[in-house]
Motif scaffolding. Sequence first.
Motif, mmCIF file in Angstrom:
data_model
loop_
_atom_site.group_PDB
_atom_site.id
_atom_site.type_symbol
_atom_site.label_atom_id
_atom_site.label_comp_id
_atom_site.label_asym_id
_atom_site.label_seq_id
_atom_site.Cartn_x
_atom_site.Cartn_y
_atom_site.Cartn_z
ATOM 1 N N GLU A 134 0.821 -1.207 0.000
ATOM 2 C CA GLU A 134 0.000 0.000 0.000
ATOM 3 C C GLU A 134 0.862 1.266 0.000
ATOM 4 O OE1 GLU A 134 -2.833 -0.379 3.191
ATOM 5 O OE2 GLU A 134 -4.003 -1.867 2.066
ATOM 6 N N GLY A 135 1.848 1.268 -0.889
ATOM 7 C CA GLY A 135 2.680 2.451 -1.075
ATOM 8 C C GLY A 135 3.852 2.578 -0.130
ATOM 9 N N GLN A 136 4.003 1.652 0.806
ATOM 10 C CA GLN A 136 5.115 1.700 1.742
ATOM 11 C C GLN A 136 5.983 0.458 1.578
ATOM 12 O OE1 GLN A 136 4.304 3.259 5.763
ATOM 13 N NE2 GLN A 136 2.134 3.212 5.214
ATOM 14 N N GLU A 137 7.218 0.574 2.028
ATOM 15 C CA GLU A 137 8.134 -0.551 1.918
ATOM 16 C C GLU A 137 7.929 -1.527 3.078
ATOM 17 O OE1 GLU A 137 12.013 0.969 -0.507
ATOM 18 O OE2 GLU A 137 11.955 1.443 1.639
ATOM 19 N N VAL A 138 8.032 -2.806 2.746
ATOM 20 C CA VAL A 138 8.005 -3.863 3.759
ATOM 21 C C VAL A 138 9.233 -4.739 3.558
ATOM 22 C CG1 VAL A 138 5.488 -3.909 3.979
ATOM 23 C CG2 VAL A 138 6.600 -5.376 2.289
ATOM 24 N N MET A 139 9.680 -5.343 4.637
ATOM 25 C CA MET A 139 10.842 -6.209 4.508
ATOM 26 C C MET A 139 10.709 -7.406 5.442
ATOM 27 S SD MET A 139 14.080 -4.523 6.503
ATOM 28 C CE MET A 139 15.008 -6.001 6.076
ATOM 29 N N LYS A 161 10.618 -5.530 -4.686
ATOM 30 C CA LYS A 161 11.552 -4.473 -5.030
ATOM 31 C C LYS A 161 12.980 -5.036 -5.106
ATOM 32 C CE LYS A 161 11.096 -0.227 -3.832
ATOM 33 N NZ LYS A 161 11.059 1.052 -3.052
ATOM 34 N N LYS A 162 13.346 -5.814 -4.100
ATOM 35 C CA LYS A 162 14.641 -6.501 -4.099
ATOM 36 C C LYS A 162 14.452 -7.840 -3.398
ATOM 37 C CE LYS A 162 17.534 -2.339 -4.046
ATOM 38 N NZ LYS A 162 18.600 -1.589 -3.322
ATOM 39 N N GLY A 163 15.142 -8.842 -3.906
ATOM 40 C CA GLY A 163 15.024 -10.160 -3.309
ATOM 41 C C GLY A 163 14.205 -11.098 -4.179
ATOM 42 N N VAL A 164 13.777 -12.188 -3.592
ATOM 43 C CA VAL A 164 13.096 -13.264 -4.312
ATOM 44 C C VAL A 164 11.643 -13.331 -3.890
ATOM 45 C CG1 VAL A 164 13.042 -15.761 -4.711
ATOM 46 C CG2 VAL A 164 15.237 -14.574 -4.489
ATOM 47 N N GLY A 165 10.765 -13.437 -4.887
ATOM 48 C CA GLY A 165 9.343 -13.581 -4.608
ATOM 49 C C GLY A 165 8.995 -15.023 -4.285
ATOM 50 N N LEU A 166 7.835 -15.472 -4.736
ATOM 51 C CA LEU A 166 7.449 -16.853 -4.461
ATOM 52 C C LEU A 166 8.459 -17.842 -5.029
ATOM 53 C CD1 LEU A 166 3.572 -16.805 -4.993
ATOM 54 C CD2 LEU A 166 4.816 -17.051 -2.841
ATOM 55 N N HIS A 167 9.078 -17.487 -6.162
ATOM 56 C CA HIS A 167 10.214 -18.226 -6.695
ATOM 57 C C HIS A 167 11.082 -17.226 -7.446
ATOM 58 C CE1 HIS A 167 7.298 -18.417 -10.104
ATOM 59 N NE2 HIS A 167 8.385 -18.178 -10.809
ATOM 60 N N LYS A 168 12.268 -17.623 -7.820
ATOM 61 C CA LYS A 168 13.162 -16.711 -8.529
ATOM 62 C C LYS A 168 12.522 -16.294 -9.841
ATOM 63 C CE LYS A 168 17.474 -18.375 -6.506
ATOM 64 N NZ LYS A 168 18.801 -18.970 -6.734
ATOM 65 N N GLY A 169 12.386 -15.005 -10.013
ATOM 66 C CA GLY A 169 11.762 -14.470 -11.215
ATOM 67 C C GLY A 169 10.308 -14.072 -11.021
ATOM 68 N N CYS A 170 9.691 -14.502 -9.925
ATOM 69 C CA CYS A 170 8.301 -14.115 -9.653
ATOM 70 C C CYS A 170 8.281 -12.657 -9.202
ATOM 71 C CB CYS A 170 7.701 -15.016 -8.578
ATOM 72 S SG CYS A 170 5.947 -14.720 -8.259
ATOM 73 N N SER A 171 7.303 -11.900 -9.660
ATOM 74 C CA SER A 171 7.256 -10.466 -9.385
ATOM 75 C C SER A 171 6.625 -10.111 -8.056
ATOM 76 C CB SER A 171 6.491 -9.747 -10.504
ATOM 77 O OG SER A 171 5.139 -10.185 -10.539
ATOM 78 N N PHE A 172 6.151 -11.110 -7.320
ATOM 79 C CA PHE A 172 5.538 -10.820 -6.019
ATOM 80 C C PHE A 172 5.839 -11.934 -5.029
ATOM 81 C CE2 PHE A 172 2.260 -12.799 -8.702
ATOM 82 C CZ PHE A 172 1.861 -13.881 -7.921
ATOM 83 N N LEU A 191 5.723 -7.208 13.588
ATOM 84 C CA LEU A 191 6.580 -6.282 14.331
ATOM 85 C C LEU A 191 7.517 -5.530 13.405
ATOM 86 C CD1 LEU A 191 7.573 -8.184 17.587
ATOM 87 C CD2 LEU A 191 6.705 -5.849 17.464
ATOM 88 N N MET A 192 7.941 -6.187 12.340
ATOM 89 C CA MET A 192 8.892 -5.577 11.425
ATOM 90 C C MET A 192 8.233 -4.593 10.468
ATOM 91 S SD MET A 192 11.239 -8.868 10.490
ATOM 92 C CE MET A 192 12.372 -7.905 9.505
ATOM 93 N N ASN A 193 6.934 -4.733 10.264
ATOM 94 C CA ASN A 193 6.243 -3.929 9.257
ATOM 95 C C ASN A 193 4.931 -3.386 9.819
ATOM 96 O OD1 ASN A 193 7.999 -4.550 6.775
ATOM 97 N ND2 ASN A 193 7.507 -6.599 7.537
ATOM 98 N N PRO A 194 5.001 -2.276 10.552
ATOM 99 C CA PRO A 194 3.791 -1.740 11.183
ATOM 100 C C PRO A 194 2.699 -1.362 10.196
ATOM 101 C CG PRO A 194 5.663 -0.217 11.400
ATOM 102 C CD PRO A 194 6.202 -1.510 10.921
ATOM 103 N N CYS A 195 3.052 -0.974 8.979
ATOM 104 C CA CYS A 195 2.017 -0.638 7.999
ATOM 105 C C CYS A 195 1.182 -1.867 7.655
ATOM 106 C CB CYS A 195 2.632 -0.036 6.744
ATOM 107 S SG CYS A 195 3.788 -1.119 5.858
#
Length: 232
Positions: A134-139, A161-172, A191-195
């Motif tokens: 929703e427009g904010q970064e999560v990690m 944005k960076k890293g691996v999605g459901l599998h390598k090459g997946c966009s989410f 705890l890591m992502n209050p949004c």
Amino acid sequence: MKIEVLFPEFCNLFGDLFNVKYLQRCLPEAQRIDTPLAGEPAFAAGEVDLVYMGPMSERSQEKVIEKLLPLRRRLEELLAQGTAFLLTGNACEVLGSYIENEDGSRIQGLGLLPLHARRDMMHRHNSVFLGQWEGQEVMGFKSQFTAAWPEEGAQGLFPVKKGVGLHKGCSFEGLRKNNLFATYLLGPVLLMNPCFAQSLLAAMGAPEAPLALQPEVQAACAQRLRDFHEKA
């Protein structure tokens, strides 16, 4: 308000039960129901506001599928009516189409989520993930022996944005279905992502509930994101 934790004696890896402990801090009047594998889930006979299931061993996945299979229709009903679910780690695979072993054999899932997973028990994937919500970064962090493939109709949870999605090459990363949120991110993710935590509270029917320890959680989140961008 009722929060049901499914099979905490098995689905408790990576400290992810702290997702529930944090929700309890946000909702101090909420009732927490811990349902053991030998028990009858509260959602089977009544209404709950959140069903939570965390990461588990591969052997436990088969036990959980066997336990939930007779309740498949009830779970489908709850999903359709908008009951909130949070599934972390490999819990989403239980509700998927199937889990494929290295030898090609398959463990049938509940078929409630449009994805399937493939195991590679000789190679654990570990990585850090950065996405959007929703427009904010999560990690978060990923540590798994499986990769998942979305199927027709799948709605992703966090665009990559960076890293691996459901599998390598997946966009989410992760999946969403109505008010069900499923993610491989560990952490605990709330705890890591209050949004994201605020959105889950809204899905539970508590959009005005304040986040517990909000200044500290927001500051820690901002510092983690700064560290990620500096090191990435």
